[in-house]
Scaffold this active site. Structure first.
Site, short mmCIF file in Angstrom:
data_model
loop_
_atom_site.label_atom_id
_atom_site.label_comp_id
_atom_site.label_asym_id
_atom_site.label_seq_id
_atom_site.Cartn_x
_atom_site.Cartn_y
_atom_site.Cartn_z
N ASN A 1 3.33 -6.53 13.55
CA ASN A 1 2.96 -5.14 13.83
C ASN A 1 3.21 -4.90 15.32
OD1 ASN A 1 1.41 -2.66 14.23
ND2 ASN A 1 0.38 -3.16 12.32
N PRO A 2 3.75 -3.74 15.70
CA PRO A 2 3.94 -3.48 17.14
C PRO A 2 2.61 -3.35 17.89
CG PRO A 2 5.09 -1.83 15.80
CD PRO A 2 4.25 -2.64 14.86
N GLN B 1 0.85 -1.20 0.00
CA GLN B 1 0.00 0.00 0.00
C GLN B 1 0.89 1.25 0.00
OE1 GLN B 1 -3.42 -0.55 3.05
NE2 GLN B 1 -1.85 -2.00 3.65
N ASN B 2 2.21 1.03 0.13
CA ASN B 2 3.10 2.18 0.27
C ASN B 2 3.38 2.83 -1.07
OD1 ASN B 2 3.11 1.45 2.89
ND2 ASN B 2 5.15 0.53 2.89
N CYS C 1 -0.89 21.12 -16.33
CA CYS C 1 -0.54 20.12 -17.35
C CYS C 1 -0.12 20.84 -18.63
CB CYS C 1 -1.75 19.23 -17.61
SG CYS C 1 -1.53 18.10 -18.99
N THR D 1 0.69 -2.74 8.70
CA THR D 1 -0.51 -2.01 8.25
C THR D 1 -1.58 -2.03 9.34
OG1 THR D 1 -2.31 -1.92 6.63
CG2 THR D 1 -1.29 -4.08 6.95
N CYS E 1 -1.89 14.24 -14.67
CA CYS E 1 -2.84 15.32 -14.91
C CYS E 1 -4.16 14.96 -14.24
CB CYS E 1 -3.03 15.50 -16.42
SG CYS E 1 -4.35 16.66 -16.79
N HIS F 1 -1.50 1.55 -4.19
CA HIS F 1 -1.91 2.95 -4.00
C HIS F 1 -1.06 3.95 -4.78
CE1 HIS F 1 -4.01 1.75 0.03
NE2 HIS F 1 -4.70 1.41 -1.04
C1 BJW Z 1 4.78 -0.65 12.36
C2 BJW Z 1 5.96 -0.06 12.74
C3 BJW Z 1 7.10 -0.81 12.54
C4 BJW Z 1 4.41 1.36 13.12
N1 BJW Z 1 7.02 -2.04 12.03
N2 BJW Z 1 4.72 -1.87 11.84
C5 BJW Z 1 -15.44 -0.98 2.79
C6 BJW Z 1 -15.81 -0.62 4.06
C7 BJW Z 1 -15.60 0.67 4.52
C8 BJW Z 1 -15.01 1.64 3.71
C9 BJW Z 1 -14.64 1.28 2.45
C10 BJW Z 1 -14.86 0.00 2.00
N3 BJW Z 1 -14.39 -0.08 0.73
C11 BJW Z 1 -13.89 1.13 0.38
C12 BJW Z 1 -14.05 1.98 1.41
C13 BJW Z 1 -13.62 3.40 1.43
C14 BJW Z 1 -12.16 3.63 1.64
C15 BJW Z 1 -11.76 3.07 3.00
O1 BJW Z 1 -11.16 2.03 3.12
N4 BJW Z 1 -12.05 3.79 4.06
C16 BJW Z 1 -11.67 3.34 5.41
C17 BJW Z 1 -10.77 4.37 6.07
C18 BJW Z 1 -12.89 3.04 6.18
N5 BJW Z 1 -11.36 3.04 0.58
C19 BJW Z 1 -11.19 3.66 -0.57
O2 BJW Z 1 -11.73 4.73 -0.80
C20 BJW Z 1 -10.35 2.98 -1.63
N6 BJW Z 1 -11.01 3.03 -2.90
C21 BJW Z 1 -12.03 2.27 -3.19
O3 BJW Z 1 -12.43 1.40 -2.47
O4 BJW Z 1 -12.58 2.55 -4.41
C22 BJW Z 1 -13.78 1.91 -4.84
C23 BJW Z 1 -14.03 2.40 -6.25
C24 BJW Z 1 -14.20 1.48 -7.24
C25 BJW Z 1 -14.45 1.92 -8.55
C26 BJW Z 1 -14.50 3.28 -8.82
C27 BJW Z 1 -14.30 4.20 -7.83
C28 BJW Z 1 -14.07 3.75 -6.52
C29 BJW Z 1 -9.05 3.74 -1.86
C30 BJW Z 1 -8.16 3.73 -0.69
C31 BJW Z 1 -6.95 4.60 -0.97
C32 BJW Z 1 -6.09 4.80 0.26
N7 BJW Z 1 -5.16 5.83 -0.02
C33 BJW Z 1 -4.19 6.16 0.99
C34 BJW Z 1 -3.40 7.42 0.51
C35 BJW Z 1 -2.38 7.03 -0.56
C36 BJW Z 1 -1.58 8.22 -1.00
C37 BJW Z 1 -0.74 8.79 0.12
O5 BJW Z 1 0.15 8.11 0.67
O6 BJW Z 1 -0.98 9.95 0.43
O7 BJW Z 1 -3.28 5.07 1.22
S1 BJW Z 1 -4.90 6.43 2.60
C38 BJW Z 1 -3.58 5.68 3.52
O8 BJW Z 1 -4.04 4.48 4.17
C39 BJW Z 1 -2.55 5.25 2.47
C40 BJW Z 1 -2.09 3.93 3.02
O9 BJW Z 1 -1.53 3.15 1.98
C41 BJW Z 1 -3.38 3.35 3.57
C42 BJW Z 1 -3.17 2.29 4.61
O10 BJW Z 1 -2.49 2.78 5.70
P1 BJW Z 1 -1.40 1.85 6.41
O11 BJW Z 1 -0.33 1.52 5.47
O12 BJW Z 1 -2.10 0.74 7.07
O13 BJW Z 1 -0.77 2.89 7.44
P2 BJW Z 1 -1.26 3.33 8.89
O14 BJW Z 1 -0.57 4.59 9.19
O15 BJW Z 1 -2.73 3.28 8.99
O16 BJW Z 1 -0.74 2.17 9.85
C43 BJW Z 1 0.62 1.94 10.07
C44 BJW Z 1 0.78 0.68 10.87
O17 BJW Z 1 2.15 0.44 11.04
C45 BJW Z 1 0.16 0.76 12.27
O18 BJW Z 1 -0.63 -0.39 12.50
C46 BJW Z 1 1.38 0.74 13.21
O19 BJW Z 1 1.14 0.03 14.43
C47 BJW Z 1 2.38 -0.01 12.36
N8 BJW Z 1 3.77 0.26 12.66
N9 BJW Z 1 5.68 1.19 13.27
C48 BJW Z 1 5.80 -2.52 11.71
N10 BJW Z 1 8.33 -0.33 12.92
#
Ligand code: BJW
Length: 244
Positions: free
Chosen positions: A213-214, A101-102, A147, A188, A127, A119
């Site tokens: 995960n911690p 996801q990174n 653009c 994650t 654009c 992602h």
């Molecule tokens: C450590 C550590 C160490 C710390 N070692 N670990 C179903 C149910 C409900 C909602 C939805 C659903 N389906 C879709 C949705 C909506 C939405 C969603 O999920 N919302 C939720 C918040 C509820 N999803 C979407 O909108 C997605 N799109 C979609 O479904 O489209 C449908 C569609 C179809 C057709 C046409 C149109 C639409 C898109 C999701 C996009 C997410 N984008 C982001 C931003 C990316 C760009 C950017 O970086 O700016 O992606 S949001 C953000 O979250 C980013 C990440 O990749 C993603 C996940 O986060 P991640 O990686 O888990 O990070 P953190 O910070 O949350 O957690 C870090 C973890 O690390 C923690 O647990 C720590 O404990 C741990 N940690 N130190 C190991 N040393």
């Protein structure tokens, strides 16, 4: 660090492995995790509000600046032992998919080959009107830049909330989750869909699921094994325990 013998034997025996990574994997490289990224200048902003098409429409310069700040930070980051342990693991299984996801490109920089980017990539720009990648534009001092083809606003090539994942990427990730014998969910928070559903898909299809995960996440109680610790440490120890 010690691991159950049964898991060590499973890892030695399996042929098909899928790994899902999140921001925590890059934490030991100094990249703030997504939900911890709001430090210093950005302390007042919530990423859930910035990483959306609506935020870009309402305040494009703020969103552009937030990404410019993160791009610079990421450009200085280097892979950590967790990224390198995954490169090592890729070479040990006949089939291996690294689903991330990174948007930081650190898996590729470490040397991972079979990476599925769910992602996008923060270093690429597209654009906002035409969706095409744009490599060069005129620097007028106004942000976001425009653009060169159509004059639309430029934006990072990442997936925001409410946007579809890149064509093919989620299909490839789902296939890997369905067919694998062993699935790792690493660093994650397991809350952002559709990535968060992948370990459950793997479980439904009979895979052993390992979480690293911690902190506890919504996946922890469902995982076959859960190891609490930083992924750099846990993955290095696991590679050592299984193959040394
Ligand atoms: C450590 C550590 C160490 C710390 N070692 N670990 C179903 C149910 C409900 C909602 C939805 C659903 N389906 C879709 C949705 C909506 C939405 C969603 O999920 N919302 C939720 C918040 C509820 N999803 C979407 O909108 C997605 N799109 C979609 O479904 O489209 C449908 C569609 C179809 C057709 C046409 C149109 C639409 C898109 C999701 C996009 C997410 N984008 C982001 C931003 C990316 C760009 C950017 O970086 O700016 O992606 S949001 C953000 O979250 C980013 C990440 O990749 C993603 C996940 O986060 P991640 O990686 O888990 O990070 P953190 O910070 O949350 O957690 C870090 C973890 O690390 C923690 O647990 C720590 O404990 C741990 N940690 N130190 C190991 N040393």
């Amino acid at each position: 660090m010690s691991f159950p013998l049964e898991l060590v034997q499973t890892i030695r025996a399996v042929k098909d492995v899928a790994v899902l990574t999140g921001a925590g994997v890059s934490a030991e490289s100094g990249v703030p995790t997504f939900r911890e990224a709001q430090t210093g200048l950005w302390v007042r902003y919530d990423p859930q509000e910035l990483a959306t098409p609506e935020a870009f429409r309402d305040n494009p310069s703020l969103v552009w600046e937030w990404y410019a700040w993160r791009r610079e930070l990421i450009a200085k980051a280097r892979p950590n032992p967790g990224h390198y342990a995954l490169v090592d693991m890729e070479q040990r299984f006949p089939s291996f998919a690294l689903i991330t996801q990174n948007v930081d490109g650190l898996h590729q920089l470490a040397g991972s080959k079979a990476v599925i980017n769910l992602h996008g990539n923060i270093q690429l720009t597209k654009c906002s009107q035409e969706g095409i990648l744009v490599e060069k534009w005129e620097d007028t001092g106004v942000i976001p830049p425009r653009c060169p083809h159509c004059g639309g606003l430029l934006r990072p090539d990442v997936v925001w909330f409410g946007e579809a994942l890149p064509p093919g990427a989620f299909n490839a990730a789902s296939q890997a989750a369905r067919r694998c014998d062993l699935f790792f969910s690493i660093g994650t928070s397991s809350v952002v869909e559709p990535a968060a559903s992948l370990p459950y898909l793997a479980l439904e299809h009979g895979a052993v699921v390992v979480e690293i995960n911690p902190s506890e996440t919504p996946l922890t109680s469902a995982a076959t094994y859960a190891f609490q610790g930083p992924s750099g440490q846990v993955l290095s120890a696991l590679v050592e325990a299984v193959w040394s």
